[in-house]
Design a protein around this motif. Structure first.
Motif, PDB file in Angstrom:
ATOM      1  N   GLU A  52       0.863  -1.178   0.000  1.00 51.65           N
ATOM      2  CA  GLU A  52       0.000   0.000   0.000  1.00 51.65           C
ATOM      3  C   GLU A  52       0.901   1.230   0.000  1.00 51.65           C
ATOM      4  O   GLU A  52       1.760   1.382   0.873  1.00 51.65           O
ATOM      5  N   THR A  53       0.719   2.109  -0.983  1.00 54.36           N
ATOM      6  CA  THR A  53       1.512   3.329  -1.062  1.00 54.36           C
ATOM      7  C   THR A  53       0.707   4.481  -0.482  1.00 54.36           C
ATOM      8  O   THR A  53      -0.430   4.727  -0.894  1.00 54.36           O
ATOM      9  N   VAL A  54       1.286   5.177   0.494  1.00 54.63           N
ATOM     10  CA  VAL A  54       0.563   6.234   1.209  1.00 54.63           C
ATOM     11  C   VAL A  54       1.320   7.545   1.115  1.00 54.63           C
ATOM     12  O   VAL A  54       2.503   7.584   0.743  1.00 54.63           O
ATOM     13  N   ASP A  55       0.637   8.654   1.460  1.00 54.29           N
ATOM     14  CA  ASP A  55       1.323   9.929   1.517  1.00 54.29           C
ATOM     15  C   ASP A  55       2.038  10.060   2.854  1.00 54.29           C
ATOM     16  O   ASP A  55       1.892   9.235   3.760  1.00 54.29           O
ATOM     17  N   ALA A  56       2.835  11.103   2.987  1.00 54.77           N
ATOM     18  CA  ALA A  56       3.672  11.245   4.177  1.00 54.77           C
ATOM     19  C   ALA A  56       2.854  11.326   5.458  1.00 54.77           C
ATOM     20  O   ALA A  56       3.239  10.777   6.493  1.00 54.77           O
ATOM     21  N   ALA A  57       1.717  11.990   5.399  1.00 55.42           N
ATOM     22  CA  ALA A  57       0.896  12.163   6.600  1.00 55.42           C
ATOM     23  C   ALA A  57       0.299  10.849   7.077  1.00 55.42           C
ATOM     24  O   ALA A  57      -0.074  10.725   8.253  1.00 55.42           O
ATOM     25  N   SER A  58       0.217   9.862   6.194  1.00 57.17           N
ATOM     26  CA  SER A  58      -0.413   8.575   6.535  1.00 57.17           C
ATOM     27  C   SER A  58       0.609   7.509   6.922  1.00 57.17           C
ATOM     28  O   SER A  58       0.218   6.384   7.227  1.00 57.17           O
ATOM     29  N   VAL A  59       1.898   7.844   6.898  1.00 56.24           N
ATOM     30  CA  VAL A  59       2.911   6.883   7.325  1.00 56.24           C
ATOM     31  C   VAL A  59       2.791   6.689   8.833  1.00 56.24           C
ATOM     32  O   VAL A  59       2.824   7.667   9.583  1.00 56.24           O
ATOM     33  N   PRO A  60       2.629   5.460   9.312  1.00 58.53           N
ATOM     34  CA  PRO A  60       2.419   5.236  10.754  1.00 58.53           C
ATOM     35  C   PRO A  60       3.593   5.715  11.597  1.00 58.53           C
ATOM     36  O   PRO A  60       4.743   5.757  11.139  1.00 58.53           O
ATOM     37  N   GLU A  61       3.321   6.076  12.840  1.00 59.66           N
ATOM     38  CA  GLU A  61       4.370   6.538  13.745  1.00 59.66           C
ATOM     39  C   GLU A  61       5.427   5.459  13.983  1.00 59.66           C
ATOM     40  O   GLU A  61       6.584   5.776  14.239  1.00 59.66           O
ATOM     41  N   ARG A  62       5.024   4.205  13.914  1.00 55.94           N
ATOM     42  CA  ARG A  62       5.971   3.117  14.152  1.00 55.94           C
ATOM     43  C   ARG A  62       6.877   2.870  12.948  1.00 55.94           C
ATOM     44  O   ARG A  62       7.741   1.992  12.973  1.00 55.94           O
ATOM     45  N   SER A  63       6.708   3.652  11.903  1.00 60.21           N
ATOM     46  CA  SER A  63       7.464   3.471  10.669  1.00 60.21           C
ATOM     47  C   SER A  63       8.965   3.444  10.919  1.00 60.21           C
ATOM     48  O   SER A  63       9.486   4.148  11.785  1.00 60.21           O
ATOM     49  N   SER A  64       9.659   2.608  10.140  1.00 60.02           N
ATOM     50  CA  SER A  64      11.115   2.578  10.191  1.00 60.02           C
ATOM     51  C   SER A  64      11.714   3.806   9.532  1.00 60.02           C
ATOM     52  O   SER A  64      12.898   4.083   9.668  1.00 60.02           O
ATOM     53  N   GLY A  65      10.884   4.557   8.804  1.00 57.30           N
ATOM     54  CA  GLY A  65      11.349   5.797   8.201  1.00 57.30           C
ATOM     55  C   GLY A  65      12.103   5.626   6.906  1.00 57.30           C
ATOM     56  O   GLY A  65      12.247   4.533   6.365  1.00 57.30           O
ATOM     57  N   ILE A  66      12.599   6.745   6.413  1.00 56.84           N
ATOM     58  CA  ILE A  66      13.327   6.804   5.147  1.00 56.84           C
ATOM     59  C   ILE A  66      14.767   7.186   5.458  1.00 56.84           C
ATOM     60  O   ILE A  66      15.019   8.205   6.116  1.00 56.84           O
ATOM     61  N   GLY A  67      15.726   6.382   5.006  1.00 53.26           N
ATOM     62  CA  GLY A  67      17.120   6.701   5.286  1.00 53.26           C
ATOM     63  C   GLY A  67      18.041   5.580   4.888  1.00 53.26           C
ATOM     64  O   GLY A  67      17.666   4.677   4.113  1.00 53.26           O
ATOM     65  N   PRO A  68      19.265   5.588   5.408  1.00 52.01           N
ATOM     66  CA  PRO A  68      20.218   4.524   5.083  1.00 52.01           C
ATOM     67  C   PRO A  68      19.642   3.143   5.394  1.00 52.01           C
ATOM     68  O   PRO A  68      19.020   2.942   6.428  1.00 52.01           O
ATOM     69  N   GLY A  69      19.824   2.204   4.477  1.00 54.98           N
ATOM     70  CA  GLY A  69      19.324   0.854   4.673  1.00 54.98           C
ATOM     71  C   GLY A  69      17.910   0.622   4.190  1.00 54.98           C
ATOM     72  O   GLY A  69      17.452  -0.521   4.151  1.00 54.98           O
ATOM     73  N   SER A  70      17.206   1.687   3.803  1.00 58.90           N
ATOM     74  CA  SER A  70      15.828   1.521   3.324  1.00 58.90           C
ATOM     75  C   SER A  70      15.801   0.713   2.033  1.00 58.90           C
ATOM     76  O   SER A  70      16.678   0.839   1.182  1.00 58.90           O
ATOM     77  N   MET A  71      14.768  -0.114   1.894  1.00 60.39           N
ATOM     78  CA  MET A  71      14.571  -0.883   0.664  1.00 60.39           C
ATOM     79  C   MET A  71      13.936   0.008  -0.391  1.00 60.39           C
ATOM     80  O   MET A  71      12.893   0.622  -0.149  1.00 60.39           O
ATOM     81  N   LEU A  72      14.575   0.099  -1.555  1.00 60.12           N
ATOM     82  CA  LEU A  72      14.061   0.890  -2.660  1.00 60.12           C
ATOM     83  C   LEU A  72      13.439  -0.025  -3.699  1.00 60.12           C
ATOM     84  O   LEU A  72      14.052  -1.016  -4.112  1.00 60.12           O
ATOM     85  N   LEU A  73      12.245   0.295  -4.132  1.00 59.72           N
ATOM     86  CA  LEU A  73      11.582  -0.388  -5.242  1.00 59.72           C
ATOM     87  C   LEU A  73      11.628   0.557  -6.431  1.00 59.72           C
ATOM     88  O   LEU A  73      10.993   1.614  -6.419  1.00 59.72           O
TER      89      LEU A  73
END
Length: 321
Positions: free
Chosen positions: A62-83
């Motif tokens: 499910e692709t969401v906008d920034a406001a809908s990313v859950p607080e528990r999110s691992s976030g965006i940064g080093p090590g993130s999986m890119l599709l």
């Protein structure tokens, strides 16, 4: 930089080489020092760590906008999986550092993750034409498979902006030390607080290697989404040791294992006496070699983007966002 004694360095080199054996066809190397190593032969043995082809997997993300990313999110940064979706295919790679230039933010990757095989570059400065690519990043409960029974993509993703830079070789065809790419991080993601510049598990970067590669023997750490490593092991983090550069400041190589999907991942110096261990940002992983892995130094990443598209990027360090 921490000055580890020679005994510690030798042990780290042995441990790093041992971790490289048996993954992706990597062989053993001298574990005591790098004197007498034929750097040209190592460079000639280099092969790009290919993106992980995920095109045949069922995509139930499910692709969401920034406001809908859950607080528990691992976030965006080093090590993130890119599709990375291009020309009807989906490839999986690993992000390196968060980069900044004049208040605009970018996520680093391997340039070859964005480019067709053999292409050198198709890049323009931000605001101009960009590569026709969609890049999503896994941010919450994101899992992937192919070797395991999962056989699909699951979880929440967030769509990044334009690919503003991509290069996978010098004009003469030399690959190692000339492979880097940048994709824009939308301002809404920064405002929503879902961007984290630190490396999972290891922390950092708390500094930057300003010139060339880490000296041979220095401990390093890496976190990636490589085949098997990211799928079935309890952690995606790996430790190894620097083997220095491959003849000049633009490249680094190391006793460190790697596999498809690790393309682009961040290399950090490490302090094994500290927790977390991550220290200086050292480079981006792009190739397998007969000695382990290799890639582009931070200094070279900054140089290429400046010369090619006029960016003046800097690595965002831990705690700066």
């Amino acid at each position: 930089m921490t000055d580890y004694d020679s005994l510690t360095r030798r042990r780290l080199l042995r441990a790093g080489v041992a971790s490289a054996v048996g993954i992706g066809g990597i062989g053993a190397a001298s574990a005591t020092d790098t004197d007498g190593v034929d750097e040209t032969a190592v460079r000639d043995s280099a092969e790009r760590i290919g993106p992980w082809d995920l095109s045949g997997l069922d995509d139930a993300t499910e692709t969401v906008d920034a406001a809908s990313v859950p607080e528990r999110s691992s976030g965006i940064g080093p090590g993130s999986m890119l599709l990375i979706e291009r020309d009807g295919t989906t490839a999986g790679c690993t992000a390196n550092f968060v980069w900044e230039d004049g208040g605009s933010y970018y996520l680093g990757a391997a340039g070859h993750c964005f480019l067709a095989d053999g292409a050198v570059g198709e890049n323009t400065a931000p605001g101009g034409d960009s590569l026709d690519i969609t890049v999503r990043v896994g941010v919450d409960d994101f899992t992937f498979g192919g070797l395991t029974a999962l056989n699909g993509l699951r979880g929440t993703t967030y769509e990044l902006g334009d690919v503003v830079y991509a290069r996978q070789a010098a004009d003469d065809g030399t690959q190692v030390g000339h492979d880097f790419g940048l994709v824009e991080i939308p301002q809404e993601a920064i405002d929503a607080g879902i961007v984290d510049p630190s490396l999972p598990q290891f922390g950092g970067p708390t500094g930057v290697v300003e010139s060339g590669a880490l000296p041979a023997g220095e401990p390093i750490c890496q976190y990636g989404n490589g085949v098997a490593n990211g799928e079935v092991f309890p952690t995606k983090g790996r430790r190894g040791a620097s083997l220095g550069d491959l003849g000049d400041y633009r490249s680094w190589y190391a006793a460190l294992r790697g596999s498809p999907g690790d393309s682009g991942s961040a290399i950090l110096g490490a302090d094994p006496t500290a927790d977390p261990e991550g220290t200086v940002a050292a480079g981006a992983l792009t190739h397998l070699t007969a000695q382990g892995t290799a890639g582009t130094t931070v200094e070279r990443c900054k140089e290429m983007t400046g010369e090619d598209v006029g960016l003046n990027v800097a690595v965002v360090q831990q705690g700066e966002l």
